[in-house]
Write an enzyme that holds these catalytic residues in place. Structure first.
Site, PDB file in Angstrom:
ATOM      1  CG  HIS A  67     -45.158 -61.733   9.569  1.00  0.00           C
ATOM      2  ND1 HIS A  67     -44.884 -62.214  10.829  1.00  0.00           N
ATOM      3  CD2 HIS A  67     -45.761 -60.531   9.766  1.00  0.00           C
ATOM      4  CE1 HIS A  67     -45.303 -61.345  11.739  1.00  0.00           C
ATOM      5  NE2 HIS A  67     -45.827 -60.318  11.118  1.00  0.00           N
ATOM      6  CG  HIS A 106     -47.364 -58.342  14.430  1.00  0.00           C
ATOM      7  ND1 HIS A 106     -47.345 -57.067  13.902  1.00  0.00           N
ATOM      8  CD2 HIS A 106     -48.654 -58.611  14.753  1.00  0.00           C
ATOM      9  CE1 HIS A 106     -48.587 -56.582  13.885  1.00  0.00           C
ATOM     10  NE2 HIS A 106     -49.393 -57.491  14.401  1.00  0.00           N
TER      11      HIS A 106
HETATM   12 ZN   LIG Z   1     -45.844 -55.903  12.986  1.00  0.00          ZN
END
Ligand SMILES: [Zn+2]
Length: 287
Positions: A67, A106
């Site tokens: 991220h 994610h």
């Molecule tokens: Zn994750």
């Protein structure tokens, strides 16, 4: 890579003792050093694999990376370990094609962004959707000459071993074979495990082992076994330990996989994903 001012900021926060970099990302005094080791470690082991010193590696690093943006931290991630190692490998070894597989629960929004217009990197991600960080729809496929080099596989909550293995066999394998990577990096996140409370998937240790077996097979078939696994998420420590060990066993060629947690207790209705797979195959012209 990362903006110099951002790197200095992370160092400064560590020197002050602690602090928050975003709403989710807290730092201690040791986090800067850990993040540098994580980022540098994945770059270094990628060199080791490319130089033929070992076939494959697994970097047990934290913080995770997928991220982290060019200029800020996000979602527990300080520096984008896999994206940085991929960029280094492209530049150092003049590679034409690198595959990144991301099975963290994610979506790796900033790994995708780093290569959205780069035709030399195929990024394939399985992730719970809709979910944090909000990106990763099937319509996000890359731009310009890189159109088609982002393959998102957004899965509904409750997806487990059967759904993941179906997606691996029907989408990830044919897309990887078509791309012919010279190196494979894996954002190995184990928050997809059913016991991980950060998300709502139902993958088991055995399921992870099967996914790793498929990736290993692709590496052997397509790029002399050159695989770099890098730890991303995974927050139930028992599930994380067992899943990472199963990954090691698979990479080492051990046949017996220990799954101390077993299959998920029935928590969710298993979602049907046949139409989703069909749609993704159509978008990406996969037979
Ligand atoms: Zn994750």
């Amino acid at each position: 890579m990362h903006d110099g001012r951002y790197i200095s900021h992370v160092r400064d926060v560590a020197q002050k003792g602690s602090g928050w970099l975003d709403a989710d990302t807290v730092m201690s005094s040791n986090s800067y050093k850990a993040a540098l080791c994580a980022a540098g470690g994945v770059i270094r082991v990628t060199e080791v694999v490319m130089n033929g010193e070992v076939d494959n590696v697994f970097t047990l690093v934290r913080p995770p990376g997928h991220h982290a943006t060019y200029e800020r931290a996000m979602g527990f991630c300080l520096f984008n370990n896999v994206a940085n190692a991929t960029k280094c490998a492209l530049a150092t070894y003049k590679l034409e094609r690198i595959l990144i597989v991301d099975f963290d629960v994610h979506h790796g929004n900033r790994t995708q962004a780093a290569f959205y217009d780069n035709p030399h990197v195929l990024y394939m991600s399985t992730h719970e959707y809709p979910f944090y960080p909000g990106t990763g729809s099937i319509e996000e496929t890359g731009s310009g000459t890189a159109a088609g080099t982002i393959i998102n596989i957004p899965l509904p909550a409750g997806s487990g071993d059967t759904e993941y293995l179906g997606v691996f066999e029907q989408i990830i394998v044919p897309a990887a074979i078509r791309f012919k990577p010279q190196l494979v990096l894996v954002s190995a996140g184990y928050d997809t495990h059913w016991a991980d409370e950060l998300a709502l998937m139902q993958v088991s240790v055995t399921g992870f082992a099967q996914m790793v077996k498929i990736i290993k097979g692709l590496g052997n078939e397509l790029c002399n076994g050159r695989l770099v696994f890098s730890l991303e998420g995974g927050y139930n420590l028992m599930a994380l330990a067992a899943s990472v060990k199963a990954t090691f066993d698979m990479l080492l060629g051990n046949i017996v996989i220990e799954d101390p947690l077993g299959q998920s207790p029935p928590r969710f209705e298993v979602p049907g994903i046949a139409s989703l797979i069909k749609k993704i195959k159509e978008i990406h012209n996969l037979a």
